[in-house]
Motif scaffolding. Structure first.
Motif, PDB file in Angstrom:
ATOM      1  N   ALA A  70       0.828  -1.208   0.000  1.00 16.93           N
ATOM      2  CA  ALA A  70       0.000   0.000   0.000  1.00 16.93           C
ATOM      3  C   ALA A  70       0.862   1.257   0.000  1.00 16.93           C
ATOM      4  O   ALA A  70       0.543   2.242  -0.674  1.00 16.93           O
ATOM      5  N   VAL A  71       1.972   1.246   0.763  1.00 13.96           N
ATOM      6  CA  VAL A  71       2.902   2.393   0.761  1.00 13.96           C
ATOM      7  C   VAL A  71       3.446   2.619  -0.636  1.00 13.96           C
ATOM      8  O   VAL A  71       3.490   3.749  -1.151  1.00 13.96           O
ATOM      9  N   ASP A  72       3.889   1.536  -1.262  1.00 13.41           N
ATOM     10  CA  ASP A  72       4.472   1.641  -2.605  1.00 13.41           C
ATOM     11  C   ASP A  72       3.440   2.179  -3.603  1.00 13.41           C
ATOM     12  O   ASP A  72       3.772   2.987  -4.481  1.00 13.41           O
ATOM     13  N   ARG A  73       2.198   1.748  -3.456  1.00 13.72           N
ATOM     14  CA  ARG A  73       1.144   2.244  -4.346  1.00 13.72           C
ATOM     15  C   ARG A  73       0.953   3.745  -4.166  1.00 13.72           C
ATOM     16  O   ARG A  73       0.882   4.493  -5.148  1.00 13.72           O
ATOM     17  N   LEU A  74       0.901   4.213  -2.912  1.00 12.41           N
ATOM     18  CA  LEU A  74       0.716   5.642  -2.662  1.00 12.41           C
ATOM     19  C   LEU A  74       1.888   6.448  -3.204  1.00 12.41           C
ATOM     20  O   LEU A  74       1.703   7.525  -3.794  1.00 12.41           O
ATOM     21  N   ARG A  75       3.106   5.942  -3.004  1.00  7.58           N
ATOM     22  CA  ARG A  75       4.279   6.680  -3.488  1.00  7.58           C
ATOM     23  C   ARG A  75       4.319   6.696  -5.018  1.00  7.58           C
ATOM     24  O   ARG A  75       4.712   7.706  -5.620  1.00  7.58           O
ATOM     25  N   THR A  76       3.931   5.600  -5.640  1.00 11.11           N
ATOM     26  CA  THR A  76       3.888   5.570  -7.100  1.00 11.11           C
ATOM     27  C   THR A  76       2.865   6.564  -7.633  1.00 11.11           C
ATOM     28  O   THR A  76       3.139   7.301  -8.591  1.00 11.11           O
ATOM     29  N   LEU A  77       1.684   6.616  -7.004  1.00  8.72           N
ATOM     30  CA  LEU A  77       0.666   7.573  -7.425  1.00  8.72           C
ATOM     31  C   LEU A  77       1.154   9.005  -7.231  1.00  8.72           C
ATOM     32  O   LEU A  77       0.901   9.877  -8.076  1.00  8.72           O
ATOM     33  N   ALA A  78       1.875   9.249  -6.121  1.00 11.38           N
ATOM     34  CA  ALA A  78       2.404  10.600  -5.882  1.00 11.38           C
ATOM     35  C   ALA A  78       3.416  10.978  -6.957  1.00 11.38           C
ATOM     36  O   ALA A  78       3.434  12.118  -7.447  1.00 11.38           O
ATOM     37  N   ARG A  79       4.280  10.009  -7.331  1.00 13.57           N
ATOM     38  CA  ARG A  79       5.262  10.293  -8.387  1.00 13.57           C
ATOM     39  C   ARG A  79       4.570  10.572  -9.714  1.00 13.57           C
ATOM     40  O   ARG A  79       4.963  11.482 -10.460  1.00 13.57           O
ATOM     41  N   LEU A  80       3.533   9.787 -10.015  1.00 14.61           N
ATOM     42  CA  LEU A  80       2.815  10.005 -11.272  1.00 14.61           C
ATOM     43  C   LEU A  80       2.121  11.365 -11.276  1.00 14.61           C
ATOM     44  O   LEU A  80       2.111  12.062 -12.299  1.00 14.61           O
ATOM     45  N   ARG A  81       1.537  11.741 -10.132  1.00 11.05           N
ATOM     46  CA  ARG A  81       0.905  13.065 -10.060  1.00 11.05           C
ATOM     47  C   ARG A  81       1.939  14.168 -10.227  1.00 11.05           C
ATOM     48  O   ARG A  81       1.702  15.171 -10.898  1.00 11.05           O
ATOM     49  N   GLU A  82       3.104  13.968  -9.606  1.00  7.30           N
ATOM     50  CA  GLU A  82       4.179  14.962  -9.717  1.00  7.30           C
ATOM     51  C   GLU A  82       4.652  15.075 -11.159  1.00  7.30           C
ATOM     52  O   GLU A  82       4.875  16.176 -11.679  1.00  7.30           O
ATOM     53  N   GLN A  83       4.817  13.928 -11.799  1.00 10.25           N
ATOM     54  CA  GLN A  83       5.257  13.949 -13.193  1.00 10.25           C
ATOM     55  C   GLN A  83       4.214  14.612 -14.086  1.00 10.25           C
ATOM     56  O   GLN A  83       4.548  15.321 -15.039  1.00 10.25           O
ATOM     57  N   ALA A  84       2.943  14.369 -13.759  1.00 11.42           N
ATOM     58  CA  ALA A  84       1.882  14.945 -14.583  1.00 11.42           C
ATOM     59  C   ALA A  84       1.775  16.448 -14.415  1.00 11.42           C
ATOM     60  O   ALA A  84       1.318  17.139 -15.311  1.00 11.42           O
ATOM     61  N   SER A  85       2.208  16.974 -13.269  1.00 16.56           N
ATOM     62  CA  SER A  85       2.064  18.408 -12.998  1.00 16.56           C
ATOM     63  C   SER A  85       3.382  19.152 -13.021  1.00 16.56           C
ATOM     64  O   SER A  85       3.412  20.352 -12.753  1.00 16.56           O
TER      65      SER A  85
END
Length: 473
Positions: free
Chosen positions: A312-327
């Protein structure tokens, strides 16, 4: 059908049951000899109705939400239901394709509170009224026997783990996830305290999720925080080098150095489980002040919990990285046009200043030295401009060599001073910039304010570059 005999035959078996589950199973088995029906008993376990005994169906529902189906309706209301035609009842949960009628009655404790339901479903014509009376009598006797045996069965540790895994998977933030993992570790292990240590950019840190920790948990966090990154790193490293470990419940034995902060906190029982990979993971510590001997099953469950938590931690961090990359702009790491558009829509008239920034002579650098040199220039300049801004000011890259700073000021001359500070920071890198400054008028769209800032910028360009100009009011 001799319904008195049915009640008598079921009732005589109940005193021989040694567990609540046995009582339910014997009730269903005895009743099935007389009733050509699909029969089941569902008892409340935690927040669901669990099927603990059944017969007469190819497949039954393992658990049912407490308000789902006819069984959930009866459990919630405490009132029996007779359904002459299940096809007409929207709550019917199908277990057989040929069922026509259903009787469901609550299983009550001696105080009259529902603890489950007894359910019978028929696929052939039957006189329902006497069977409802018989089912209610049997449910009353079954409820009394269940309570005499200690009540409905407790939720197993594996069921607890599954329930908590769902909570961790749906946690919206890493802090919420930590809180869910810690609550799960306490609940499943039955120990009183749990602490999660996770790696980060600045080394391992002690999780401090929302909620009030218990006394032992608070002391553990305080001791580990006081110990600092070095001892925390050794604690995490030990877990990842050697795997899970647990105490044996024997008094008077000295701990290894890594565990001394825990002993100072009052820990006497400890399960230590590695979480995630060695380079970015951490360790789950589950502890108690009592001197206990955790069994290997507890350790295995904590390992499963740690694996679920890290997933679950890895999923949240991956989503955060994707959001960061998208913005974010991938070259400079600055936010780009999407977030900038959202930000200027929140601009406050007379207070939010937009600073339009253009790098002087950037095309010449690209044409003369190549795009790699131009990229290095932009990255270095972005860092210099960020360093010249105040805490809370925001810098965006909105084009090739075009930047915009969004700042909150009290007066226009304050915005000009900050723009001049940016120009000076650029000069220290060996480059110059032109800056146009504009503050939004009441009712003016952010895009219009930016156009005025751009016009001021180009006025600087026309007058020799390397300067700052405030847009006309």
């Amino acid at each position: 059908m001799d319904h008195e005999r049915v009640v008598r035959d079921v009732t005589v078996r109940l005193p021989m049951a040694s567990t609540a589950v046995e009582a339910c199973q014997w009730t269903v088995t005895a009743l099935a000899r007389y009733a050509p029906a699909t029969i089941s008993v569902l008892l409340q376990v935690h927040d669901r109705l669990r099927c603990v005994a059944a017969t007469g169906a190819w497949q039954v529902f393992s658990t049912v939400p407490p308000k789902s189906g006819i069984v959930g309706r009866v459990y919630a209301s405490g009132e029996s239901a007779t359904v002459d035609d299940v096809t007409e009842d929207p709550d019917y949960l199908p277990v057989r394709p040929d069922v026509t009628a259903e009787i469901c009655v609550p299983v009550l404790d001696p105080a009259g509170r529902p603890i489950g339901v007894l359910d019978l479903q028929w696929s052939e014509p039957v006189e329902l009224a006497p069977w409802r009376a018989t089912a209610e009598r049997l449910a009353g006797r079954l409820g009394a026997r269940i309570m005499a045996l200690g009540g409905p069965p407790a939720e197993s540790r594996s069921e607890k783990l599954l329930r908590h895994a769902t909570a961790m998977t749906s946690a919206p933030t890493e802090w919420d996830l930590m809180a869910a993992a810690i609550a799960a570790a306490r609940d499943v292990s039955t120990l009183s305290a749990a602490v999660l240590v996770l790696g980060g950019r600045r080394g391992p840190r002690v999780g401090d999720p929302t909620g009030v920790p218990g006394e032992l948990e608070a002391r553990i966090r305080a001791e580990l925080t006081e110990a600092g990154a070095g001892p925390l790193g050794r604690l995490v490293g030990r877990a990842h080098r050697h795997g899970s470990a647990y105490t044996l419940g024997e008094a008077g034995l000295p701990p290894t150095e890594e565990y001394e902060p825990l002993v100072r906190a009052g820990v006497r029982t400890l399960v230590s489980v590695p979480v995630g990979p060695p380079d970015s993971g951490g360790v789950l510590l589950v502890a108690d002040e009592r001197l206990l001997r955790p069994d290997p099953t507890t350790v295995n469950l904590m390992e499963l919990l740690a694996g679920q938590a890290w997933g679950a931690v890895d999923r949240l961090r991956t989503l955060a990285r994707l959001r960061e990359q998208a913005s974010s702009d991938p070259l400079t790491g600055l936010r780009h046009t999407g977030p900038f558009g959202q930000r200027i829509r929140r601009a406050t008239p007379g207070r939010t200043a937009l600073l339009a920034i253009d790098v002087d002579g950037f095309k010449t650098v690209n044409d003369t030295y190549g795009h790699q040199a131009g990229d290095r220039l932009l990255v270095g300049l972005a860092r210099a401009l960020e360093g010249a801004l105040r805490q809370g000011d925001e810098l965006y890259r909105i084009g090739g060599d075009e930047f915009v700073a969004v700042i909150e000021v009290s007066r226009p001359d304050e915005a000009v001073r900050i723009a001049e500070r940016l120009a000076e920071a650029a000069r220290r890198t060996g480059r110059t910039i032109s800056v146009g400054v504009a503050l939004p008028h009441p009712g003016e769209p952010g895009e219009a304010t930016l156009r005025r800032a751009d016009q001021a910028l180009y006025a600087v360009k026309r007058h020799g570059r390397d300067g700052v100009r405030l847009a006309a009011a």
